[in-house]
Scaffold this motif. Sequence first.
Motif, PDB file in Angstrom:
ATOM      1  N   ARG A 187       0.830  -1.202   0.000  1.00 18.16           N
ATOM      2  CA  ARG A 187       0.000   0.000   0.000  1.00 18.16           C
ATOM      3  C   ARG A 187       0.869   1.259   0.000  1.00 18.16           C
ATOM      4  NH1 ARG A 187      -4.924  -1.148   4.349  1.00 18.16           N
ATOM      5  NH2 ARG A 187      -5.938  -2.825   3.177  1.00 18.16           N
ATOM      6  N   SER A 188       0.358   2.303  -0.626  1.00 15.17           N
ATOM      7  CA  SER A 188       1.124   3.552  -0.686  1.00 15.17           C
ATOM      8  C   SER A 188       1.272   4.186   0.690  1.00 15.17           C
ATOM      9  CB  SER A 188       0.440   4.536  -1.636  1.00 15.17           C
ATOM     10  OG  SER A 188      -0.887   4.824  -1.201  1.00 15.17           O
ATOM     11  N   ASN A 189       0.308   3.960   1.564  1.00 14.51           N
ATOM     12  CA  ASN A 189       0.356   4.521   2.920  1.00 14.51           C
ATOM     13  C   ASN A 189       0.572   3.430   3.961  1.00 14.51           C
ATOM     14  OD1 ASN A 189      -2.121   3.322   2.518  1.00 14.51           O
ATOM     15  ND2 ASN A 189      -3.280   4.834   3.709  1.00 14.51           N
TER      16      ASN A 189
END
Length: 259
Positions: free
Chosen positions: A25-27
């Motif tokens: 995930r990007s975050n």
Amino acid sequence: MKIQLGDIETTALIPLSIRANETKRSNARIKDEVAVEIIDTLEIDTAPYDKFLSHEGVIARTVMLDRQLKALIAEWPDAVIVNLGTGFDNRFSRVDNGKILWFDVDLPNSIEIRKKVIPKRDRVSMITGNVLDSSWTNTIPKGKKTILIAEGLFMYLSKREIQTVIEICKDAFPHATLIAEQSSSLFVKRQKFHDTVRNTNAVFKSGSKNGQEIADLVDGVRLVDEHSFNEEMKKHSIRGKLWAFFFPQISDRWATFEW
């Protein structure tokens, strides 16, 4: 690579899948590139093992335990850390200070696969053993601060078996800290609704209302503190907040014991 795991050992694919998917995930709240590599190498379909509540619970317990271990390692920089029922856990890489000694203990199938998919590292040893048999303690050095981890383990043991594990640890390591995941006795009764474990053949064998129930199993064991995964889960989503509000007694907990 084809793998063969027992019913309880298969549950190790749940946190593995979740850590791998979270990493992408990007975050991402945690990073575990080894988990991603293992999933790819073993060609695991993560869908049955990664559902919302399990995902949030695993990430919460990962964040909370990493934080606690780093604090303990700061206090005891040359500690010996023993991960019981390690599965495919890669926590060493996130908490290592360059001095700790780390021992991963699990059943033969898990250790055999683990040796194939996780590279050898200095100060990390893999030990084949059953936590209910004290022989695994023989190769672990004594005389230093010992920190024992039981993540995703006690719920698959009866209270008598948990007592045996603690007695073995207490006899082998006279002054130690045990950090153990605790399941709710209420949730154990409703385990057929578990969003990921129900996709395996594993069965929860016990739960507790609080950590004191576990401390009372063995004389001389003291409950230090206990924290629900809800404390972390509610920080990150509306569903997590709602779950923590409506079901405060159901989520698993980290309990810390000393003797």
